[in-house]
Motif scaffolding. Structure first.
Motif, mmCIF file in Angstrom:
data_model
loop_
_atom_site.group_PDB
_atom_site.id
_atom_site.type_symbol
_atom_site.label_atom_id
_atom_site.label_comp_id
_atom_site.label_asym_id
_atom_site.label_seq_id
_atom_site.Cartn_x
_atom_site.Cartn_y
_atom_site.Cartn_z
ATOM 1 N N ALA A 55 0.898 -0.655 -0.199
ATOM 2 C CA ALA A 55 0.047 0.375 0.150
ATOM 3 C C ALA A 55 0.691 1.299 0.077
ATOM 4 O O ALA A 55 1.751 1.333 0.638
ATOM 5 C CB ALA A 55 -0.605 -0.394 1.167
ATOM 6 N N THR A 56 0.188 2.113 -0.833
ATOM 7 C CA THR A 56 0.953 3.799 -0.679
ATOM 8 C C THR A 56 0.952 4.183 0.551
ATOM 9 O O THR A 56 -0.848 4.421 1.420
ATOM 10 C CB THR A 56 0.774 4.315 -2.008
ATOM 11 N N GLU A 57 1.553 4.664 1.501
ATOM 12 C CA GLU A 57 1.045 5.415 2.582
ATOM 13 C C GLU A 57 1.232 7.055 2.771
ATOM 14 O O GLU A 57 2.363 7.689 2.218
ATOM 15 C CB GLU A 57 1.780 5.215 3.813
ATOM 16 N N ILE A 58 0.156 7.146 2.887
ATOM 17 C CA ILE A 58 -0.090 9.130 3.581
ATOM 18 C C ILE A 58 0.230 9.808 4.511
ATOM 19 O O ILE A 58 -0.264 8.748 5.655
ATOM 20 C CB ILE A 58 -1.351 10.114 2.914
ATOM 21 N N LEU A 59 1.372 10.702 4.418
ATOM 22 C CA LEU A 59 1.708 10.453 5.593
ATOM 23 C C LEU A 59 1.395 12.360 6.540
ATOM 24 O O LEU A 59 1.738 13.205 5.070
ATOM 25 C CB LEU A 59 3.260 10.313 5.816
ATOM 26 N N LYS A 68 -3.833 5.382 3.125
ATOM 27 C CA LYS A 68 -3.788 4.564 2.228
ATOM 28 C C LYS A 68 -4.485 5.144 0.889
ATOM 29 O O LYS A 68 -5.478 4.608 0.884
ATOM 30 C CB LYS A 68 -3.324 2.930 2.641
ATOM 31 N N LEU A 69 -4.013 3.934 -0.075
ATOM 32 C CA LEU A 69 -3.657 3.596 -0.616
ATOM 33 C C LEU A 69 -3.328 2.574 -2.087
ATOM 34 O O LEU A 69 -2.817 2.240 -1.383
ATOM 35 C CB LEU A 69 -3.450 5.010 -2.286
ATOM 36 N N TYR A 70 -4.404 1.453 -2.104
ATOM 37 C CA TYR A 70 -3.928 0.154 -1.976
ATOM 38 C C TYR A 70 -5.072 -0.738 -2.924
ATOM 39 O O TYR A 70 -6.362 -0.173 -3.029
ATOM 40 C CB TYR A 70 -3.860 -0.383 -0.425
ATOM 41 N N ILE A 71 -4.522 -1.636 -3.497
ATOM 42 C CA ILE A 71 -5.144 -3.048 -4.008
ATOM 43 C C ILE A 71 -5.538 -4.129 -2.508
ATOM 44 O O ILE A 71 -7.022 -4.028 -2.624
ATOM 45 C CB ILE A 71 -5.015 -3.890 -5.459
ATOM 46 N N ASN A 72 -4.861 -4.076 -1.262
ATOM 47 C CA ASN A 72 -4.329 -5.001 -1.002
ATOM 48 C C ASN A 72 -4.378 -4.344 -0.069
ATOM 49 O O ASN A 72 -2.669 -3.428 -0.030
ATOM 50 C CB ASN A 72 -3.696 -5.964 -0.936
ATOM 51 N N ASP A 73 -4.437 -4.167 1.496
ATOM 52 C CA ASP A 73 -3.822 -3.676 2.687
ATOM 53 C C ASP A 73 -3.257 -3.760 3.119
ATOM 54 O O ASP A 73 -3.265 -4.664 3.950
ATOM 55 C CB ASP A 73 -5.244 -3.004 3.788
ATOM 56 N N ARG A 74 -1.815 -3.485 2.974
ATOM 57 C CA ARG A 74 -0.263 -4.503 3.286
ATOM 58 C C ARG A 74 0.675 -3.529 3.517
ATOM 59 O O ARG A 74 0.838 -2.653 2.819
ATOM 60 C CB ARG A 74 0.133 -5.445 2.258
ATOM 61 N N GLN A 75 1.376 -3.509 4.890
ATOM 62 C CA GLN A 75 2.132 -2.167 4.850
ATOM 63 C C GLN A 75 3.294 -3.761 5.321
ATOM 64 O O GLN A 75 3.426 -3.493 6.628
ATOM 65 C CB GLN A 75 2.104 -1.921 5.891
ATOM 66 N N GLN A 266 -8.779 1.878 13.590
ATOM 67 C CA GLN A 266 -8.331 3.466 12.799
ATOM 68 C C GLN A 266 -8.850 3.509 11.418
ATOM 69 O O GLN A 266 -8.452 1.614 10.918
ATOM 70 C CB GLN A 266 -6.970 3.490 13.253
ATOM 71 N N GLN A 267 -9.546 3.510 10.210
ATOM 72 C CA GLN A 267 -9.913 3.183 9.685
ATOM 73 C C GLN A 267 -8.479 3.834 7.945
ATOM 74 O O GLN A 267 -8.782 5.081 8.733
ATOM 75 C CB GLN A 267 -11.718 3.647 8.861
ATOM 76 N N TYR A 268 -8.401 3.231 7.430
ATOM 77 C CA TYR A 268 -7.794 3.354 6.310
ATOM 78 C C TYR A 268 -8.466 3.566 5.513
ATOM 79 O O TYR A 268 -7.623 3.324 4.018
ATOM 80 C CB TYR A 268 -6.337 3.300 6.125
ATOM 81 N N SER A 269 -9.252 2.860 5.148
ATOM 82 C CA SER A 269 -10.197 2.652 3.717
ATOM 83 C C SER A 269 -10.786 3.962 2.991
ATOM 84 O O SER A 269 -10.038 4.474 3.684
ATOM 85 C CB SER A 269 -11.269 1.957 3.344
ATOM 86 N N TYR A 270 -11.107 4.247 1.544
ATOM 87 C CA TYR A 270 -11.085 4.636 1.017
ATOM 88 C C TYR A 270 -11.939 6.048 1.169
ATOM 89 O O TYR A 270 -11.932 6.536 1.055
ATOM 90 C CB TYR A 270 -11.986 4.693 -0.586
#
Length: 752
Positions: A55-59, A68-75, A266-270
């Motif tokens: 996932a791309t992380e927005i900090l 985050k921006l992702y297909i699969n929410d993975r870090q 904490q929610q990081y979905s779209y």
């Protein structure tokens, strides 16, 4: 027995052939799996070059994750970020002999093989080692019918053995924990930790680690958010296994198994989580930026899979507090707004308004394009279906028709709020609306609304910049302008309509007197005012009409923020920006913000200081005094309220030495406004968001550097230029020959 021997002797050859055929089929079957006939079997080279979607992380500006921006929410994280207790919980529960086998637990594999084939027991799955589970995570299963479970187990066993040849045990654990799916569609331990406990995996407690490991058995069934009791029971099974395999002693187990479940979701979905409107703006920017970057560098970087790190200017705490303040104020204001209209609310009774809005919906357009007539369209739009519905106190599922849904959403007040560092243009907060899932339209940058009295400072700035003395007095009397079809600007409050009264520019601006604003525009000149506003950063088209003084121009929240920075940035408008740098997943900097060429000075230092003092008066004695009274704010603040015609738009601009903040509140449908000015004026509908926000910030010690800054003391000359009585009555003879009952009429003469 003799008969059996005789039978075997007679059919020995046939039995041997059958047995050989059976084992031959097994060998062929296993070989077909090995050769990839049932699905791709990766080579050791391919396995050694694993490239997981990340996932791309927005900090935020201090490195905290806001989205985050992702297909699969993975870090993915390194091995030294994984606590030993987590590994112990995983091994004890999922694969107690992990450090002893070579990737496959043969006993378990044989059990599954024979139970499935000989006993047709479809529930006999399981027995997979951690390495086999990793193989399944990396190369997901496909539906293969009745032999599927056998094929999958064989295939995963082959891949598992190759993984063990390529990687160490620690590396296998690392890859497993970085890929395994947890509850709520989170992938990998880091994403799960941040989602359920708002912390990194390295800081997980034993209980938290056991909770997450426990959920792996069935991610939905043991979801700690949805089924806390179930999750605790499963967690205690994990703790028991840890005790059983000597990772915990009896005393620790007894203590930990009694611990309550404490989540910090904490929610990081779209649609959810912090700053969703801002994150969408970042996404759109990245989409365009990467297209150009990939072409230029001949790369194929993907926003959603390549683990970019987007460092932004957003202040995490300030953003969180802004969202809290908006919810706190607007949830109450919404209730008052609905009560003010009662059963005669336009979104319920105004058929023309409802039908006009309905024809703009996607549902209506789709049916119209299908050549249905109006009656058929309306019949279809009246049919109910279950949908998610937004309300301030909850989000629920209700059975509503398209028409009912439209009526429901027509009534909602929305908002735009942004704050920017006026010294460098760094955006600190960005709230584009009340809920991104239900209201996608961004009121910070997409929406343009009439700005009302928040435009008046540009008029006064132009007048002073063109030589008008700040202590010039103007009559408060309304004037009917003959060359404007009798247009007669009036004041919102009758208090200013006192006979024979004249007010100073400072008093007139701080109390937002409309009649005087138009007269100041005459002195400043309409064209001059438009040019001045453009110099300060307004790019929207401004109407060349006298009503410009009252804010009939439609401008975005972002433009207003930029223009107002001129008042605290030495007369120079600061260009807002929101990304400081972009890094790839290895920390290489792909882009870094470069300070743009400084904009030209838009106003002189003298004008800037005078205007700042005038807008301080707005807070201390004018239309925004409730910041001092109701909210008890003692910070150095300047600002301006704004209300548009028919109470359609409420504005407030708050200026502190370190921030320029702009708030807009209104309805998306321009035909609906507030019932009364008392409710819809900027001081009541928009200002409280700023007031609550600054109140909350004042309680945060870490924000003192922003909240406790003070304005520079103005020069003696500036103070002297404003040292005049705020009001002056006409002299005796002027009053004697002036009939207050006679309507004043003249031509509007704008300065050229």
């Amino acid at each position: 027995m003799d008969k059996i021997k005789a039978y075997l002797k007679k059919y020995k050859k046939q039995l041997l052939i059958a047995l050989a055929s059976f084992f031959g089929l097994i060998i062929v079957f296993v070989l077909s799996v090995y050769l990839g006939a049932w699905g791709h079997i990766p080579s050791e080279k391919e396995l050694s070059e694993l490239n997981l979607n990340e996932a791309t992380e927005i900090l935020s500006n201090d490195g905290r994750l806001i989205g985050k921006l992702y297909i699969n929410d993975r870090q993915p994280i390194p091995f030294d970020s994984i606590p030993e207790t987590l590994i112990n919980a995983l091994v004890a529960t999922e694969d107690a002999r992990f450090y002893e086998h070579n990737g496959v637990d043969n006993k378990s594999l044989l059990r599954v093989f024979f139970k499935t084939i000989l006993l047709q027991d479809e529930s006999s799955g399981g027995g997979s080692t951690i390495t086999q589970q990793l193989a399944k995570n990396l190369y997901p299963r496909k539906s293969l019918g009745s032999l599927g479970i056998i094929v999958h187990k064989l295939r995963e066993s082959i891949i598992a053995k190759r993984l063990e040849d390529v990687y160490s045990k620690d590396e296998i654990l690392l890859h497993y924990l970085n890929t395994v799916p947890f509850s709520d569609n989170t992938y990998g331990i880091e994403s799960a930790s941040k989602h359920f406990f708002n912390k990194t995996a390295s800081h997980l407690s034993i209980v938290e680690a056991a909770t997450l490991v426990g959920s792996l058995k069935a991610t939905y069934y043991y979801n700690p958010k949805l089924f806390p009791k179930r999750s605790m029971q499963r967690r205690n099974v994990v703790l028991y296994q840890m005790k059983n395999y000597k990772y915990l002693d009896e005393e620790a187990y007894d203590t930990l198994s009694k611990d309550t479940l404490k989540l910090d979701i904490q929610q990081y979905s779209y649609n959810d989580g912090m700053a969703p409107y801002f994150r969408e703006h970042v996404r759109l920017y990245l989409k365009d930026w990467l297209k150009e970057y990939n072409q230029k560098k001949d790369t194929t970087i993907n926003i959603y899979t390549d683990g970019l790190k987007i460092h932004t200017t957003i202040n995490y705490e300030m953003q969180k507090l802004a969202e809290e303040a908006i919810k706190e104020h607007l949830s109450k204001l919404q209730q008052q707004f609905e009560e003010s209209y009662g059963e005669k609310a336009p979104w319920l009774t105004n058929k023309l308004l409802i039908n006009t809005a309905l024809k703009k919906t996607t549902s209506y357009k789709k049916l119209a394009n299908a050549s249905l007539n109006d009656a058929q369209i309306m019949d279809s739009l009246q049919k109910e279906k279950e949908i998610k519905v937004f309300e301030w106190d909850s989000i629920s599922k209700q059975n509503l028709s398209t028409v009912d849904s439209l009526k429901h959403y027509l009534k909602y007040l929305n908002c735009g709020f942004v704050s920017v560092n006026p010294k460098n243009g760094a955006l600190q907060t960005w709230v584009g609306g009340i809920d991104y899932e239900f209201f996608k339209y961004d009121h910070v940058i997409q929406s343009k609304r009439q700005v009302g009295s928040t435009f008046k400072p540009f008029v006064y700035t132009t007048a002073i910049e063109n030589g008008l003395d700040p202590c010039t007095y103007f009559s408060v009397e309304p004037v009917s302008y003959e060359n404007l079809k009798g247009w007669t600007p009036e004041n919102a409050s009758k208090d200013e309509d006192e006979e024979y009264m004249n007010y100073s520019m400072e008093y007139a601006l701080s109390n937002s007197i409309n009649t005087i604003a138009v007269k100041v525009l005459e002195k400043a000149g309409i064209k001059n005012t438009i040019l001045q506003a453009q110099k300060m950063g307004i790019t929207s088209a401004l109407p060349e009409v006298p009503s410009l003084a009252l804010g009939t121009a439609e401008v975005s929240v972002m433009e207003m923020a930029k223009a107002y920075t001129s008042y605290v940035n030495n007369g120079i408008p600061a260009t807002p920006f929101f990304i400081t740098k972009i890094e790839d997943d290895h920390g290489n900097v792909l882009m870094e913000h470069e300070k743009p060429e400084e904009n030209e000075k838009a106003i002189s230092d003298t004008t800037r200081e005078v205007m700042l003092e005038m807008m301080k008066a707005t807070i201390n004695s004018g239309t925004a005094t409730r910041l001092r009274g109701t909210y008890g704010l003692k910070n150095d603040i300047a600002g301006k309220t704004g209300t548009t015609q028919n109470n359609k738009d409420a504005w407030f601009v708050g200026i502190t030495p370190a921030l320029v903040s702009v708030t807009w509140v209104g309805l998306d449908n321009h035909q609906i406004g507030f019932k009364t000015t008392a409710m819809g004026q900027g001081a009541n509908a928009a200002l409280p968001i700023f007031g609550l926000w600054l109140q909350k910030m004042n309680k945060q010690k870490e924000l003192d550097a922003i909240t406790q800054t003070t304005f520079k003391t103005p020069s003696k000359e500036i103070l002297e230029s404003l040292d005049c009585n705020p009001e002056k009555r006409d002299g005796f003879f002027k009053r004697l020959f002036n009939n207050p009952n006679k309507k004043k009429s003249r031509k509007f003469k704008s300065k050229k």
